[in-house]
Design an enzyme around this catalytic site. Structure first.
Site, PDB file in Angstrom:
ATOM      1  N   ASP A 128      -0.996   6.830   6.567  1.00 54.30           N
ATOM      2  CA  ASP A 128      -2.076   5.904   6.233  1.00 54.30           C
ATOM      3  C   ASP A 128      -2.226   4.954   7.416  1.00 54.30           C
ATOM      4  OD1 ASP A 128      -3.734   3.906   5.314  1.00 54.30           O
ATOM      5  OD2 ASP A 128      -2.538   3.416   3.543  1.00 54.30           O
TER       6      ASP A 128
ATOM      7  N   LYS B  40     -11.528  -1.982   8.335  1.00 51.29           N
ATOM      8  CA  LYS B  40     -10.681  -2.876   9.108  1.00 51.29           C
ATOM      9  C   LYS B  40     -10.920  -2.732  10.611  1.00 51.29           C
ATOM     10  CE  LYS B  40      -7.230  -2.687   5.442  1.00 51.29           C
ATOM     11  NZ  LYS B  40      -7.442  -4.028   4.917  1.00 51.29           N
TER      12      LYS B  40
ATOM     13  N   TRP C  97       0.825  -1.209   0.000  1.00 49.79           N
ATOM     14  CA  TRP C  97       0.000   0.000   0.000  1.00 49.79           C
ATOM     15  C   TRP C  97       0.853   1.250   0.000  1.00 49.79           C
ATOM     16  CZ3 TRP C  97      -4.148  -1.535  -1.917  1.00 49.79           C
ATOM     17  CH2 TRP C  97      -4.675  -2.782  -1.572  1.00 49.79           C
TER      18      TRP C  97
END
Length: 355
Positions: free
Chosen positions: A167, A191, A100
């Protein structure tokens, strides 16, 4: 029977949240309307949005410190673009700790020079880089707090004179850290905060408005702040469930208490992996191990069929590792009960007893 859900995302939600949401799907707050069909401009949903945004600031300790909370579309992937579009003037620095982070770097390069100041790619992203130089003259430094796929996590964040962007998609609200060290935080809800469909952005207003480029309205954080996360129709159900989850965290004593529970779960599972000679952790640097995504594998793949049969019989779901890595990944997010981790540990011991 409700399965023990170790899925990496969409991940497990608190049972109380699912129960409240299921009632709201039928009839929200005695309005005679489902939360799925309620107007986002109604006073009922405006109250939901305001509560969700306020709780996000409260639980991170950012209330009254110049931050604004936004709920947006597009997942973290859109934030890879928006961060650079709103903040990157000439060059920015990124720390590459996994898939990511690599994608964030790729998107940022459309807007300026990207300096990859540190990377753990040389060892398949199995550690967190620690000794590196942060250049001067950058618009911001970007990091990914938790590596969902490979199972590493920043335990200490780099200090930078430039704005720090993070992030936190897979570990926000999971541990008590100084969130004010970051100037912008973004996190997909699916999540640790809610169902898929919305993304939380916590941004310090003082870092905005400093790039010379024209920014399309939808991509401009200041537009979303002005419209109070209502620039266009928000993901009503996802925001509502996120609000419920944030209320659940607060009711359990806040992030500091959640961290204690998460630490117990992670300690139990890592101890089981390290003490069972049939398994091995993917992350050998203990200090870099994720408290959210525990990655491991069998020492001998000939035991794979038996182990996965035992896992299925135990009602354990979502244990397979990411397709790019293989092995197993136990995502032990906030809502996963300690009992589920204990069951996984017992199942691993059961395999050892059978071999």
């Amino acid at each position: 029977m409700k399965k023990h859900n170790f899925s990496a995302g969409p991940g497990i939600l608190p049972r109380e949240v699912i129960e409240q949401a299921s009632v709201a799907v039928q009839n929200y707050n005695n309005t005679g309307l489902s939360i799925l069909e309620i107007s986002h401009r109604s006073k009922e949903f405006v109250a939901v949005m305001e509560q969700a945004r306020q709780l996000a600031l409260e639980l991170t300790g950012l209330e009254g410190k110049g931050y604004r909370a936004l709920f947006m579309h597009g997942g973290a992937s859109l934030q890879f673009v928006m961060v650079a579009q709103n903040l990157l003037e000439r060059k920015a620095a990124y720390i590459n700790t996994g898939t990511w982070a690599s994608k964030a770097i790729q998107e940022a390069r459309f807007f300026g020079e990207v300096l990859e100041v540190a990377s753990s790619k040389d060892q398949d992203f199995t550690y967190i880089p620690k000794e590196f130089e942060i250049p001067t003259g950058i618009s911001y430094l970007h990091c990914t707090s938790n590596n969902t796929i490979y199972g590493t996590q920043f335990k200490k964040f780099p200090e930078s004179s430039a704005p720090l962007v993070c992030d936190m998609s897979s570990d926000i609200f999971s541990r008590d850290i100084d969130y004010s060290q970051f100037d912008l935080i973004y996190a997909g809800a699916q999540k640790n905060m809610g169902p898929a469909g919305t993304t939380l952005v916590l941004v310090k207003e003082s870092v905005l408005g400093k790039v010379s480029r024209a920014i399309p309205n939808y991509m401009n954080y200041r537009q979303h702040i002005e419209k109070e996360s209502m620039f266009n129709t928000p993901s009503v159900f996802a925001v509502y469930c996120s609000m419920l989850t944030l209320e659940w965290i607060k009711a359990r004593g806040g992030v500091s208490e959640i961290e204690k529970e998460n630490s117990k779960k992670a300690s139990l599972l890592y101890k089981a992996i390290d003490s069972n000679n049939l398994f091995v952790s993917n992350i050998t640097n203990i200090e870099d191990r994720s408290m959210m995504n525990v990655t491991f594998r069998l020492q001998d793949d000939s035991h794979k069929e038996m182990f996965e049969k035992l896992v299925a019989q135990a009602g354990i779901n979502g244990l397979n590792g990411h397709r790019s890595v293989g092995g197993y990944r136990a995502s032990i997010y906030n809502a996963l009960p300690f009992e589920s981790v204990q069951l996984l540990v017992d199942t691993m011991q059961q395999l050892k007893n059978k071999v």
